[in-house]
Structure formats: C-alpha cells, structure tokens
Design a protein around this motif. Structure first.
Motif, PDB file in Angstrom:
ATOM      1  N   ARG A   1       0.840  -1.207   0.000  1.00  0.00           N
ATOM      2  CA  ARG A   1       0.000   0.000   0.000  1.00  0.00           C
ATOM      3  C   ARG A   1       0.879   1.263   0.000  1.00  0.00           C
ATOM      4  NH1 ARG A   1      -5.071   1.763   0.819  1.00  0.00           N
ATOM      5  NH2 ARG A   1      -5.408   3.565   2.172  1.00  0.00           N
TER       6      ARG A   1
ATOM      7  N   LEU B   1       2.094   1.757  -3.418  1.00  0.00           N
ATOM      8  CA  LEU B   1       1.042   2.331  -4.267  1.00  0.00           C
ATOM      9  C   LEU B   1       0.958   3.846  -4.037  1.00  0.00           C
ATOM     10  CD1 LEU B   1      -1.417   1.849  -6.183  1.00  0.00           C
ATOM     11  CD2 LEU B   1      -2.813   1.618  -4.124  1.00  0.00           C
ATOM     12  N   HIS B   2       1.034   4.228  -2.766  1.00  0.00           N
ATOM     13  CA  HIS B   2       0.998   5.662  -2.444  1.00  0.00           C
ATOM     14  C   HIS B   2       2.200   6.382  -3.060  1.00  0.00           C
ATOM     15  CE1 HIS B   2      -1.897   5.420   1.241  1.00  0.00           C
ATOM     16  NE2 HIS B   2      -2.471   5.152   0.092  1.00  0.00           N
TER      17      HIS B   2
ATOM     18  N   ARG C   1       3.802   5.508  -5.775  1.00  0.00           N
ATOM     19  CA  ARG C   1       3.602   5.613  -7.234  1.00  0.00           C
ATOM     20  C   ARG C   1       2.617   6.731  -7.555  1.00  0.00           C
ATOM     21  NH1 ARG C   1       1.641  -0.009  -7.999  1.00  0.00           N
ATOM     22  NH2 ARG C   1       1.206   0.513 -10.165  1.00  0.00           N
ATOM     23  N   ALA C   2       1.584   6.852  -6.721  1.00  0.00           N
ATOM     24  CA  ALA C   2       0.619   7.944  -6.916  1.00  0.00           C
ATOM     25  C   ALA C   2       1.321   9.284  -6.698  1.00  0.00           C
ATOM     26  CB  ALA C   2      -0.549   7.790  -5.948  1.00  0.00           C
TER      27      ALA C   2
ATOM     28  N   ALA D   1      -2.327  13.285  -4.858  1.00  0.00           N
ATOM     29  CA  ALA D   1      -2.115  12.273  -3.811  1.00  0.00           C
ATOM     30  C   ALA D   1      -2.334  12.884  -2.434  1.00  0.00           C
ATOM     31  CB  ALA D   1      -0.704  11.699  -3.916  1.00  0.00           C
TER      32      ALA D   1
ATOM     33  N   VAL E   1      -2.858  11.123   1.325  1.00  0.00           N
ATOM     34  CA  VAL E   1      -1.559  10.439   1.338  1.00  0.00           C
ATOM     35  C   VAL E   1      -0.552  11.329   2.065  1.00  0.00           C
ATOM     36  CG1 VAL E   1       0.343   9.643  -0.129  1.00  0.00           C
ATOM     37  CG2 VAL E   1      -2.023   9.170  -0.788  1.00  0.00           C
TER      38      VAL E   1
ATOM     39  N   GLY F   1      -3.371  17.358   3.133  1.00  0.00           N
ATOM     40  CA  GLY F   1      -3.557  15.977   3.577  1.00  0.00           C
ATOM     41  C   GLY F   1      -4.368  15.901   4.854  1.00  0.00           C
TER      42      GLY F   1
ATOM     43  N   ARG G   1      -8.035  14.263   5.701  1.00  0.00           N
ATOM     44  CA  ARG G   1      -8.324  13.318   6.781  1.00  0.00           C
ATOM     45  C   ARG G   1      -9.398  13.846   7.721  1.00  0.00           C
ATOM     46  NH1 ARG G   1      -2.876  12.458   5.711  1.00  0.00           N
ATOM     47  NH2 ARG G   1      -2.052  13.887   7.256  1.00  0.00           N
TER      48      ARG G   1
ATOM     49  N   PHE H   1      -4.274   9.321 -11.655  1.00  0.00           N
ATOM     50  CA  PHE H   1      -2.876   8.878 -11.674  1.00  0.00           C
ATOM     51  C   PHE H   1      -2.725   8.036 -12.946  1.00  0.00           C
ATOM     52  CE2 PHE H   1      -3.971   9.120  -7.065  1.00  0.00           C
ATOM     53  CZ  PHE H   1      -3.267  10.273  -6.804  1.00  0.00           C
TER      54      PHE H   1
ATOM     55  N   LEU I   1      -1.320   4.411 -13.041  1.00  0.00           N
ATOM     56  CA  LEU I   1      -1.981   3.394 -12.218  1.00  0.00           C
ATOM     57  C   LEU I   1      -3.268   2.939 -12.902  1.00  0.00           C
ATOM     58  CD1 LEU I   1      -1.696   4.880  -8.601  1.00  0.00           C
ATOM     59  CD2 LEU I   1       0.022   3.720  -9.947  1.00  0.00           C
TER      60      LEU I   1
ATOM     61  N   GLU J   1      -6.274   0.648  -8.942  1.00  0.00           N
ATOM     62  CA  GLU J   1      -5.200   1.206  -8.106  1.00  0.00           C
ATOM     63  C   GLU J   1      -5.499   2.661  -7.753  1.00  0.00           C
ATOM     64  OE1 GLU J   1      -1.207  -1.335  -9.374  1.00  0.00           O
ATOM     65  OE2 GLU J   1      -1.843   0.334 -10.639  1.00  0.00           O
TER      66      GLU J   1
ATOM     67  N   VAL K   1      -5.819   4.166  -3.806  1.00  0.00           N
ATOM     68  CA  VAL K   1      -4.997   5.231  -3.207  1.00  0.00           C
ATOM     69  C   VAL K   1      -5.816   6.015  -2.189  1.00  0.00           C
ATOM     70  CG1 VAL K   1      -3.763   7.390  -3.652  1.00  0.00           C
ATOM     71  CG2 VAL K   1      -3.482   5.471  -5.213  1.00  0.00           C
TER      72      VAL K   1
ATOM     73  N   ARG L   1     -13.013   8.126  -6.613  1.00  0.00           N
ATOM     74  CA  ARG L   1     -11.796   8.061  -5.784  1.00  0.00           C
ATOM     75  C   ARG L   1     -11.927   8.986  -4.581  1.00  0.00           C
ATOM     76  NH1 ARG L   1      -6.558   9.938  -8.946  1.00  0.00           N
ATOM     77  NH2 ARG L   1      -7.366  11.951  -8.292  1.00  0.00           N
TER      78      ARG L   1
END
Lengths: 289, 233
Positions: free
Chosen positions: A163, A166-167, A169-170, A178, A183, B73, B77, B90, B93, B97, B101, B142
C-alpha cells in the motif's frame, strides 16, 4: 587476455556500486521527481562517520551501524530541504538545487575530514568469494552486486505489492492529487530519501577501501551512478543495474590498456553522451523528415 | 449532519488578491452551486479551501473545527475532498489502483463501482487510457472512497459530451441525497442550477449573489446580469 579478464572482474566491485547508486538515483527520480546529485555525497557522509568512529577506537560493526544512521539522517535532511522548499519546483530547478547542495556537502565534508589527510578505511569484507575463469572474485564484488540486485528486486516488490508503494507511485505521478486524498506526502518523500541514504552509505562503505577515501572522490561517484541511471532512462531499475555493472567492467578493462587507462574516469561521460544521442534519435529523424 | 462554513475568506495568487472576504456555507444533503464567469476566482477559492494555496485571511470550519491552517492531507483526513479540474487521475496506475490510493478504512471499493458501474469493466485499465468521462467518474469515485463529509468539485463537465455531463450531475445529486455536503463549481449554469439547492455567484473574487438555485434558474436575465455585472454599467 588474462589481464583483461582479471581487470574486468576487478571492475565488478565498482560496477556493483555504480549500479546500486544508479538504482537509488532512479528510485529517487521516479518517486520524488528529483535528479539527485547528492546521492553519493550522502553515502560519503555516512562512510566518513564510520571512519571517524573506527579511528577513534570504536568497534567496526557498531560503527557501521552508526555510519548508516548518519547517512540516513543526512538523506532525510536533504529530503527535508527538497520537500519543504522545492516540492513544486521544476525538475531542472530541483536538479540545480541538489548540485548546489553537493558543492556545499563536499566543502563541509572536506573541511571536517581534513581534506586530503589520509584515512584508514576498515575493509568490511576482505578476501575472495570464488574463482571465475581462474580469476579471484572478491566478496566485496559479490556483495555490492548482490546489494544492487536486492535493492532492485525489493524496489519492484515494494512499489507494486504494498500500500505504501502504491501511495509512492501515486505521489510520483501527481503529488498534489495524492496529498488531497490524504496520502502522507512529506513523510513518504522523507522515507525515500532516508532509504536511499542508508543503502548508498552501505555500498560506499564496501567500496571505499578500494578508492581513495577522500570526501570529494567518493562524492563524485555520483557521475557514473547517474550515467548508469541514464542507461535505464531514469525509469528501468533493471537496465540501470545492468548499465552500472557494465560501466564498472568497462572501466576495469580500460585500466589494462596503457594508452587509455589514464582517461578511464571519462568513460561515464562517453556513456552519457552515447545514451543521450541514442535516446534523441527519433526526434532527430522526425526533424529531418 | 456536517456543516462547512467559510467566513471572510481571502486567497491570493502570486501575492495578488483573487478571492476577497468570501463567506458561504455547505451543509449535509445539499449541493451549493458556485457560478461565475472565467477569472471570477472560483477555482482559486476551491484551492484555498482544500489547502493547495494558503489562505490570506478568514476562517474555514468543518463541523466547528478550524482547518484553514492545516495542510491539504490533514484537511482530507478531517473529511474534506477536492475533485480538481482537469481530471487528475494517476495516469500510470490502473482504475482499481487509483481507487485504492484514496480508500479509507471505513470505505469499500463496492461504493465506487456502485456509483459508477461503468468503471467495473475498466478496473484493470491504466487510468491514462480511459475516456474523459471515465476519468471524471474515476476521480469523483476516488474522492468518495476517502469517506468525505464535504466534496468540492471543480468544473467536472469541461470538455465532456452532454450525455456524460448529465450522468455525472445525477451521480452528484445522489451523493448529496446520501448525506454529503457538496460545493460544485460549474460552467454549465442551467444544468448545475437544476440539481443544486443553494446558488452563489462570484464576480471579481467576491460573492455577489446568495440564494436558492430554483429562483435563480427561473430568472436567466438576472443570472446574466450577475455574471457580467451590468448593473455597474
């Protein structure tokens, strides 16, 4: 012929290091979009921490661990500068910043380590691993190549199976998108810088006894490392690995030919030139049509 | 019930004021539509709300918690999701995928596929190869998987066929009916007003109208006047 083979095998140690440094450069470029000129200097800082500790009489292996921690810390420190102030800058600006940081690191490193003052670098893995076509292959060669292969395999698995991967890569594709998804961009970026710092430090600790253990010489190993990364076009870990090893072997072989041995340090530049010309061929053909 | 309150918010771009003392509210179950001509400051406002650009003044509160000093971020959250304009998938991906994310612990992939069943067939395809409409569905789905309380959507219809735009608008209405607070920035004013609840119109960085969508939809001349500011002429 024997001399050529012996030199080629001797070049494997350097090749393994170039490969590992190159793979680390690709890792950093792919994930945080920085062509990192400080890669080898970060490892050099950790390596000189090991030298300082062993020269002060501390036992070797705890000093190795301390050196790796120093390399990781310096990597994170450089990463903090890049993510805090240059995260949104262009790739060329980021590369220019790492060149400036490289110059700064070398200046500080030379000052702290006494410039050309001779240092004794403990050989971590002395001796021969096995014989190949009558030539001794050192443990250091096997280990540096093994470390490069391990880092390549782990990078592939980590990026494609976890995971966090994956983060990452994003993050490498669209950092802001992201971050908007929650992220932890800064933390992951620092993880990349820390990991590459630790691996490059260990690789340089292995190769340092065979090089002049001088802060500038070791820091400038970034040149063959980036040449190897260019062979993989800053995308392919496996091509970078192969490019790094090949570069080391060619450099080793060149040392046996008197007329070119003194120019062997220019080989990475020739590789860079050749790869750039090759990679630009389609554009040139398109222009010509 | 979530309540997203923006008070006297100012946002600068390159040190030039673009958004000045904007106040608006988005609440659970409702779509707040933000309209305005190009350059009115709508996208800058949304970027200030999600933290892409630091705000120059004012307050942003989500369920009573001040979030205007937090990084993007952390705002995510806290429950704020932002679907940026330009379909920011992305590209390297796959569809699946991309969804993973943003997947929060409380969310399930099925929610995304339930909203846009079209994506099921495309789950293994690289997002960069999807059509424009599929990419827009993907970025909305997403964002949904982050389990937001508030969803900011910027120009989702740009460059898409009318049939796809209608499909997306219906999906956004459904999300609001399921309890999300939505702030929708849109160029297709008539369509946005038809699904929206509250309408805000921005001109030169300021809110110049605050009222019900239905009322504004019935008076296109008034909308035209608000866009262009002809009362000043």
């Amino acid at each position: 012929m024997d001399a050529l083979l012996t030199s080629a095998v001797a070049g494997l140690t350097a090749g393994g290091t170039y490969a590992l440094l190159g793979v680390c450069a690709v890792f950093t470029y792919r994930l945080v979009s920085v062509v990192n000129f400080t890669g080898a200097a970060i490892g050099t800082a950790g390596t000189f921490a090991l030298i300082a500790l062993t020269e002060a009489g501390y036992p070797t292996w705890p000093s190795v661990l301390a050196g790796i921690l120093v390399g990781t810390f310096v990597g994170v420190a450089i990463g903090t500068i890049m993510t805090r102030w240059f995260a949104e800058s262009s790739a060329s600006t980021k590369a220019a910043v790492t060149v400036a940081l490289l110059v700064g690191l070398i200046a500080v490193g030379l000052r702290l380590t006494g410039g050309q003052h001779p240092h004794v670098m403990p050989e971590l893995f002395p001796g021969s691993a096995f014989r190949l076509a009558g030539v001794e292959v050192t443990i250091a060669s096997v280990l540096t190549i093994g470390l490069a292969v391990l880092f390549t395999v782990l990078s592939d698995l980590f990026l494609n199976r976890t995971r966090v991967g994956l983060h990452l890569r994003a993050l490498s594709d669209r950092p802001m998108a992201a971050e908007l998804l929650g992220v932890k961009v800064q933390l992951l970026s620092l993880l990349v810088w820390g990991l590459t710092g630790a691996f490059t430090t260990f690789a340089l600790m292995i190769i340092a006894p065979q090089r002049s253990p001088n802060f500038m010489t070791l820091s400038l190993l970034v040149v063959p490392a980036l040449a190897a990364a260019l062979v993989g076009l800053f995308r392919s870990f496996w091509l970078t690995l192969a490019g790094g090893i090949l570069l080391g072997v060619i450099e080793g072989m060149a040392s046996t030919v008197d007329s070119i041995s003194q120019y062997r340090s220019a080989i990475p530049f020739l590789v860079v030139l050749a790869v750039l010309l090759w990679s630009q061929r389609e554009a040139r053909w398109d222009d010509a049509r | 019930m979530s309540r997203f309150v923006i008070s006297d918010l100012s946002v600068n771009r390159a040190e030039l004021p673009v958004v000045s003392k904007v106040s608006l509210v988005a609440e659970s179950g409702a779509i707040s539509v933000l309209l305005g001509a190009n350059g009115a400051g709508k996208t800058t406002l949304l970027e200030g709300l999600s933290g892409i650009i630091p705000v120059a003044g004012g307050r942003i509160e989500l369920d009573g918690r001040e979030i205007h000093k937090a990084r993007p971020g952390l705002r995510s959250r806290e429950g704020l999701a932002h679907v940026e304009q330009g379909r920011t998938v992305f590209r390297q991906l796959t569809t699946e995928e991309n969804l993973k994310v943003g997947l929060s612990r409380e969310a399930e992939m099925a929610q995304a596929y339930d909203l846009f069943p079209e994506l099921v067939q495309r789950r293994a395809v690289r997002a960069g190869l999807l059509s424009g409409g599929e990419q827009q569905m993907l970025v909305i789905a997403r964002a949904l998987l982050t389990r937001p309380k508030v969803l900011l959507i910027d120009e989702m219809s740009a460059g898409l066929a009318p049939v796809i735009v209608t499909r997306l608008m219906n999906a956004v209405r459904r999300l609001a009916d399921e309890g999300l607070a939505i702030l929708l920035v849109e160029q297709f004013a008539a369509l946005a007003l038809s699904i929206g609840d509250r309408a805000y119109v921005m001109r030169r960085g300021r809110i110049v109208h605050d009222g019900e969508c239905k009322a504004l939809a019935r008076t296109p001349d008034e909308l035209h006047r608000l866009y262009l500011g002809t009362e000043a002429a």
